[in-house]
Design a protein around this motif. Structure first.
Motif, PDB file in Angstrom:
ATOM      1  N   PRO A   1      31.506  40.757  37.586  1.00 25.89           N
ATOM      2  CA  PRO A   1      30.990  41.479  38.759  1.00 25.89           C
ATOM      3  C   PRO A   1      30.870  40.629  40.023  1.00 25.89           C
ATOM      4  O   PRO A   1      30.577  41.163  41.090  1.00 25.89           O
ATOM      5  CB  PRO A   1      29.597  41.945  38.294  1.00 25.89           C
ATOM      6  CG  PRO A   1      29.596  41.833  36.816  1.00 25.89           C
ATOM      7  CD  PRO A   1      30.513  40.704  36.498  1.00 25.89           C
ATOM      8  N   VAL A   2      31.066  39.317  39.918  1.00 22.24           N
ATOM      9  CA  VAL A   2      30.828  38.438  41.065  1.00 22.24           C
ATOM     10  C   VAL A   2      32.123  37.977  41.716  1.00 22.24           C
ATOM     11  O   VAL A   2      32.260  37.995  42.939  1.00 22.24           O
ATOM     12  CB  VAL A   2      29.986  37.215  40.648  1.00 22.24           C
ATOM     13  CG1 VAL A   2      29.646  36.360  41.867  1.00 22.24           C
ATOM     14  CG2 VAL A   2      28.708  37.654  39.938  1.00 22.24           C
ATOM     15  N   LEU A   3      33.084  37.533  40.920  1.00 22.51           N
ATOM     16  CA  LEU A   3      34.331  36.977  41.440  1.00 22.51           C
ATOM     17  C   LEU A   3      35.533  37.762  40.928  1.00 22.51           C
ATOM     18  O   LEU A   3      35.506  38.301  39.817  1.00 22.51           O
ATOM     19  CB  LEU A   3      34.474  35.510  41.030  1.00 22.51           C
ATOM     20  CG  LEU A   3      33.494  34.520  41.664  1.00 22.51           C
ATOM     21  CD1 LEU A   3      33.690  33.142  41.054  1.00 22.51           C
ATOM     22  CD2 LEU A   3      33.716  34.458  43.173  1.00 22.51           C
ATOM     23  N   ASN A   4      36.587  37.783  41.731  1.00 25.86           N
ATOM     24  CA  ASN A   4      37.820  38.452  41.349  1.00 25.86           C
ATOM     25  C   ASN A   4      38.931  37.426  41.143  1.00 25.86           C
ATOM     26  O   ASN A   4      38.967  36.396  41.802  1.00 25.86           O
ATOM     27  CB  ASN A   4      38.262  39.425  42.458  1.00 25.86           C
ATOM     28  CG  ASN A   4      37.236  40.506  42.718  1.00 25.86           C
ATOM     29  OD1 ASN A   4      36.763  41.148  41.794  1.00 25.86           O
ATOM     30  ND2 ASN A   4      36.877  40.702  43.975  1.00 25.86           N
ATOM     31  N   GLY A   5      39.828  37.733  40.231  1.00 29.10           N
ATOM     32  CA  GLY A   5      41.039  36.934  40.106  1.00 29.10           C
ATOM     33  C   GLY A   5      40.899  35.625  39.355  1.00 29.10           C
ATOM     34  O   GLY A   5      41.827  34.815  39.362  1.00 29.10           O
ATOM     35  N   TYR A   6      39.749  35.391  38.731  1.00 27.02           N
ATOM     36  CA  TYR A   6      39.592  34.165  37.958  1.00 27.02           C
ATOM     37  C   TYR A   6      40.133  34.370  36.547  1.00 27.02           C
ATOM     38  O   TYR A   6      39.696  35.287  35.839  1.00 27.02           O
ATOM     39  CB  TYR A   6      38.123  33.761  37.865  1.00 27.02           C
ATOM     40  CG  TYR A   6      37.651  32.849  38.968  1.00 27.02           C
ATOM     41  CD1 TYR A   6      37.438  31.498  38.731  1.00 27.02           C
ATOM     42  CD2 TYR A   6      37.427  33.334  40.246  1.00 27.02           C
ATOM     43  CE1 TYR A   6      37.004  30.659  39.733  1.00 27.02           C
ATOM     44  CE2 TYR A   6      36.993  32.502  41.269  1.00 27.02           C
ATOM     45  CZ  TYR A   6      36.782  31.166  41.003  1.00 27.02           C
ATOM     46  OH  TYR A   6      36.363  30.333  42.006  1.00 27.02           O
ATOM     47  N   PRO A   7      41.071  33.535  36.094  1.00 26.61           N
ATOM     48  CA  PRO A   7      41.486  33.603  34.694  1.00 26.61           C
ATOM     49  C   PRO A   7      40.412  33.006  33.794  1.00 26.61           C
ATOM     50  O   PRO A   7      39.468  32.383  34.269  1.00 26.61           O
ATOM     51  CB  PRO A   7      42.762  32.741  34.674  1.00 26.61           C
ATOM     52  CG  PRO A   7      42.540  31.743  35.770  1.00 26.61           C
ATOM     53  CD  PRO A   7      41.764  32.466  36.834  1.00 26.61           C
TER      54      PRO A   7
END
Length: 218
Positions: free
Chosen positions: A175-181
């Motif tokens: 819910p906090v960051l996008n696009g992190y593998p």
């Protein structure tokens, strides 16, 4: 899952359970963060052990890493996305001949840097967006890590050493960051590029290098 159980789960599995709230994740990041001195020590140690003369950094921020390790490298190249931070760093290191500050998205321009490099380097990849702040740039992705790694692996030098900061952020969709593998996805990507590499996580840093070194050396 309470904070203590979550930290134990992460340290054992290098992943977090699904369904964590935004508050759970932010508290987890705070608890798993390490002193900045650990990051400086890692850059110095890996540079020394692998005899690297060039440090390439993504995410200049206020230039703290440059100040801390400037005397350890013949050349430091740092890329900053935020225009204001770039201009501040450019001015700060104006009189330092071995420091070059570049402006741009490291996920796009790192290969331009590598085109002028003809020896293996140490990479400090820290160009990540910090959530809930107004002082770090947010590019098209919250982290350009996959694009950065792709460009490094496409370089003709195959002895680069790569350190990625903030391992605790690599938990996949949240819910906090996008696009992190996830750590697992990063590891699979690295081994697909070169199965001979070593992939380790220590003190919130992902370490990627070709030859195995003794823990006593780090």
């Amino acid at each position: 899952m309470n904070p203590k159980e979550l930290r134990k789960y992460w340290r054992e599995k290098l992943e977090v359970p699904p369904g964590l709230s935004e508050l759970d994740i932010i508290n987890f990041w705070k608890n798993e963060d390490k002193p900045y001195s650990k990051r400086v020590e890692a850059v110095k140690d890996y540079g020394r052990i692998f005899n690297k003369n060039i440090l390439v950094e993504t995410g200049t921020f206020h230039g703290d890493m440059i100040v801390a390790v400037e005397n350890c490298f013949d050349k430091i190249i740092s890329i900053e996305l935020d225009l204001k931070l770039y201009e501040e760093a450019k001015q700060k290191f104006f009189h330092e001949p071995n420091v070059e500050i570049l402006h741009g998205d490291s996920g796009k321009i790192l290969m331009d840097v590598l085109n002028d490099i003809h020896e293996p380097c140490l990479f400090w990849l820290d160009g990540h967006y910090i959530p809930n702040t107004n002082y770090t740039a947010r590019g098209e992705l919250d982290t350009p890590i996959m694009q950065e790694l792709e460009q490094i692996f496409n370089h003709y030098c195959k002895e680069h050493v790569i350190l990625i900061d903030d391992a605790r952020c690599f938990i996949g969709p949240n819910p906090v960051l996008n696009g992190y593998p996830t750590i697992k996805e990063l590891k699979e990507f690295v081994y697909k590029k070169n199965p001979e590499l070593t992939f380790e996580v220590s003190d919130d840093i992902i370490c990627i290098f070709k030859k195995k070194v003794s823990k006593n050396d780090i």
